[in-house]
Design an enzyme around this catalytic site. Structure first.
Site, PDB file in Angstrom:
ATOM      1  N   TRP A  30      13.721   9.138  -4.450  1.00  0.00           N
ATOM      2  CA  TRP A  30      13.673  10.420  -3.737  1.00  0.00           C
ATOM      3  C   TRP A  30      13.912   9.943  -1.935  1.00  0.00           C
ATOM      4  O   TRP A  30      13.204   9.177  -1.517  1.00  0.00           O
ATOM      5  CB  TRP A  30      12.511  11.057  -3.820  1.00  0.00           C
ATOM      6  CG  TRP A  30      12.262  12.311  -3.023  1.00  0.00           C
ATOM      7  CD1 TRP A  30      13.230  13.317  -3.028  1.00  0.00           C
ATOM      8  CD2 TRP A  30      11.123  12.993  -2.391  1.00  0.00           C
ATOM      9  NE1 TRP A  30      12.616  14.432  -2.052  1.00  0.00           N
ATOM     10  CE2 TRP A  30      11.523  14.435  -1.947  1.00  0.00           C
ATOM     11  CE3 TRP A  30       9.989  12.451  -2.047  1.00  0.00           C
ATOM     12  CZ2 TRP A  30      10.807  14.905  -1.045  1.00  0.00           C
ATOM     13  CZ3 TRP A  30       9.149  13.404  -1.180  1.00  0.00           C
ATOM     14  CH2 TRP A  30       9.512  14.366  -0.730  1.00  0.00           C
ATOM     15  N   TYR A  63      18.614  14.321  -6.395  1.00  0.00           N
ATOM     16  CA  TYR A  63      18.543  13.318  -5.464  1.00  0.00           C
ATOM     17  C   TYR A  63      19.810  12.934  -4.879  1.00  0.00           C
ATOM     18  O   TYR A  63      20.638  12.368  -5.676  1.00  0.00           O
ATOM     19  CB  TYR A  63      17.768  12.182  -5.784  1.00  0.00           C
ATOM     20  CG  TYR A  63      16.358  12.263  -6.295  1.00  0.00           C
ATOM     21  CD1 TYR A  63      15.657  13.576  -6.008  1.00  0.00           C
ATOM     22  CD2 TYR A  63      15.549  11.480  -6.741  1.00  0.00           C
ATOM     23  CE1 TYR A  63      14.347  13.618  -6.185  1.00  0.00           C
ATOM     24  CE2 TYR A  63      14.171  11.365  -7.215  1.00  0.00           C
ATOM     25  CZ  TYR A  63      13.545  12.955  -6.882  1.00  0.00           C
ATOM     26  OH  TYR A  63      12.383  12.948  -7.242  1.00  0.00           O
ATOM     27  N   GLN A 187       4.944  15.271 -13.200  1.00  0.00           N
ATOM     28  CA  GLN A 187       4.923  14.599 -12.160  1.00  0.00           C
ATOM     29  C   GLN A 187       4.606  15.770 -10.969  1.00  0.00           C
ATOM     30  O   GLN A 187       5.331  16.497 -10.799  1.00  0.00           O
ATOM     31  CB  GLN A 187       6.431  14.270 -11.898  1.00  0.00           C
ATOM     32  CG  GLN A 187       6.473  13.590 -10.648  1.00  0.00           C
ATOM     33  CD  GLN A 187       7.973  12.886 -10.850  1.00  0.00           C
ATOM     34  OE1 GLN A 187       8.882  12.695  -9.967  1.00  0.00           O
ATOM     35  NE2 GLN A 187       8.408  12.054 -12.034  1.00  0.00           N
ATOM     36  N   ARG A 237      10.570   8.918   7.971  1.00  0.00           N
ATOM     37  CA  ARG A 237      11.041  10.058   7.346  1.00  0.00           C
ATOM     38  C   ARG A 237      11.008  11.361   7.786  1.00  0.00           C
ATOM     39  O   ARG A 237      11.966  12.256   7.780  1.00  0.00           O
ATOM     40  CB  ARG A 237      10.252  10.014   6.120  1.00  0.00           C
ATOM     41  CG  ARG A 237      10.573  10.904   4.819  1.00  0.00           C
ATOM     42  CD  ARG A 237       9.786  10.668   3.728  1.00  0.00           C
ATOM     43  NE  ARG A 237      10.628   9.779   2.845  1.00  0.00           N
ATOM     44  CZ  ARG A 237      10.327   9.175   1.803  1.00  0.00           C
ATOM     45  NH1 ARG A 237       9.181   9.688   1.034  1.00  0.00           N
ATOM     46  NH2 ARG A 237      11.027   8.243   1.146  1.00  0.00           N
ATOM     47  N   GLY A 299       7.973   4.615  -2.908  1.00  0.00           N
ATOM     48  CA  GLY A 299       9.267   4.932  -2.394  1.00  0.00           C
ATOM     49  C   GLY A 299       9.238   3.799  -1.456  1.00  0.00           C
ATOM     50  O   GLY A 299       8.406   3.271  -0.672  1.00  0.00           O
ATOM     51  N   GLU A 308       4.550  -5.044   0.479  1.00  0.00           N
ATOM     52  CA  GLU A 308       3.251  -4.627   0.956  1.00  0.00           C
ATOM     53  C   GLU A 308       2.433  -3.858   0.097  1.00  0.00           C
ATOM     54  O   GLU A 308       1.418  -3.773   0.082  1.00  0.00           O
ATOM     55  CB  GLU A 308       3.618  -4.230   2.522  1.00  0.00           C
ATOM     56  CG  GLU A 308       4.004  -5.360   3.564  1.00  0.00           C
ATOM     57  CD  GLU A 308       2.590  -6.309   3.573  1.00  0.00           C
ATOM     58  OE1 GLU A 308       1.563  -5.787   3.682  1.00  0.00           O
ATOM     59  OE2 GLU A 308       2.861  -7.500   3.489  1.00  0.00           O
ATOM     60  N   ASN A 309       3.034  -2.771  -0.067  1.00  0.00           N
ATOM     61  CA  ASN A 309       2.542  -1.696  -1.056  1.00  0.00           C
ATOM     62  C   ASN A 309       2.132  -2.222  -2.233  1.00  0.00           C
ATOM     63  O   ASN A 309       0.961  -1.720  -2.834  1.00  0.00           O
ATOM     64  CB  ASN A 309       3.482  -0.309  -1.192  1.00  0.00           C
ATOM     65  CG  ASN A 309       3.680   0.413  -0.185  1.00  0.00           C
ATOM     66  OD1 ASN A 309       3.002   0.629   0.878  1.00  0.00           O
ATOM     67  ND2 ASN A 309       4.939   1.225  -0.161  1.00  0.00           N
TER      68      ASN A 309
END
Length: 352
Positions: A30, A63, A187, A237, A299, A308-309
């Site tokens: 997305w 998307y 979702q 963003r 994302g 990192e996430n």
């Protein structure tokens, strides 16, 4: 020659009521794939995700006007990823501007699915989502349409996205009446600052239908990274998609927005001092320990962000009941349980 999949210690869960096993952390396209990220950078993102145990990729016909599916399909072929190793999900609702190019009519569900597969260069997707509810279409038509898609072998399961509990309940009742398959998952937007629907409204569905959630925007569009604590950074963003996030920006500049920022600052300090991690990793791990979460959709526009996430996996064991209680004190937004109208509660091991 197909690249071999290695889970690299990634935990797996069932997707809702199905037997499909999906990674605790997945990757979604997305606002990135086919839009702000195109060409070789897409390949680097997918390759990085796959090499770190992510084998589920989420997209939608809407998307980047279908370009997200095109980029994802192209890259999977170029990387030589074996289709049976992957879980590919896409969503239907916004396929175009024509009167029958959007929504959940049987016509659009069937035609939209075929176009999704063309863009992805695939024979099937694992799960196809109804991207939004469509009150203009009878529920029987919606349920029959998605079951037709399954019967054709174009998808193995169907699911919903941003449906109300009442609408999901209706879909299940209709599916039972028709002896057809109901939706296996929902979702929804679920994160530390948005809890009411996922944690309260859907509660009966988890119990009655083993519903699972595939949670998007787990970092609240970046708010839970701390990047917006002192304003809107250029290139973020909320900066690059100002029109899309107009309502979010208005809230951010309101008193409620300022309260949210203060919570993020407090969470940042808690994460660093008590858990030795970033606030982003804490937010992701917090969502992952919810037993109703099937997968947390990550994302990223750069590989290092994804890496990192994924360090959130190391934070999960640290989230003891005491730690979670302290987090709830900071957030001060835990949904209140349904009232019993004064009736004494059950023993903690008692079943409702």
């Amino acid at each position: 020659m197909s690249a071999e999949y290695d889970a690299k210690g990634m935990p797996f869960r069932r997707m809702g009521s199905s037997g499909l096993r999906i990674p605790l952390f997945s990757f979604g396209g997305w606002l990135t794939l086919g839009e702000t990220v195109v060409g070789d950078p897409v390949k680097e993102l997918i390759k990085t995700a796959f090499e770190h145990g992510i084998n589920m990729f989420d997209t939608a016909e809407g998307y980047a006007d279908g370009n997200a599916e095109i980029e994802l399909g192209r890259v999977i072929k170029e990387l030589g990823l074996r289709r049976s190793d992957l879980v590919i999900t896409t969503k239907l609702f916004w396929g175009g501007s024509g009167p029958n190019d959007m929504g959940l009519s049987r016509k659009h569900v069937v035609e939209g699915t075929k176009k999704c597969l063309e863009r992805l260069q695939m024979d099937y997707v694992d799960v196809i989502f109804a991207h939004r509810p469509d009150p203009t279409v009878p529920m029987e038509e919606v349920v029959r349409a998605f079951n037709f898609v399954i019967d054709q072998g174009w998808a193995f399961y169907w699911a919903t996205s941003e449906w109300s509990a009442q609408q999901i309940e209706e879909a299940h009742h209709m599916a039972t009446k028709l002896h057809l398959a109901g939706p296996i998952a929902e979702q929804c937007e679920h994160h530390m600052l948005n809890r009411e629907r996922a944690e309260k409204e859907y509660a009966p569905l988890y119990k009655h239908y083993s519903l699972g959630t595939t949670d998007y925007s787990p970092l609240a569009c970046g708010l839970l990274t701390g990047k917006y604590n002192e304003g809107i950074p250029a290139g973020s963003r909320l900066d690059t998609h100002k029109d899309f996030f107009k309502d979010t920006l208005e809230v951010l500049h309101s008193d409620e927005g300022k309260r949210r920022i203060e919570k993020v600052k407090a969470l940042t300090e808690f994460a660093q001092k008590e858990l030795g991690c970033s606030v982003s990793q804490l937010a992701l791990a917090w969502l992952a320990v919810n037993p109703n979460t099937s997968t947390v959709i990550l994302g990223a526009s750069k590989p290092w962000q994804l890496i990192e996430n994924l360090k959130a996996l190391d934070v999960i064991p640290k989230l003891t009941p005491a730690v979670l209680e302290n987090i709830d004190k900071i957030l001060d937004n835990k949904p209140k349980p349904q009232t019993t109208w004064g009736r004494p509660g059950l023993d903690k091991l008692g079943r409702l």
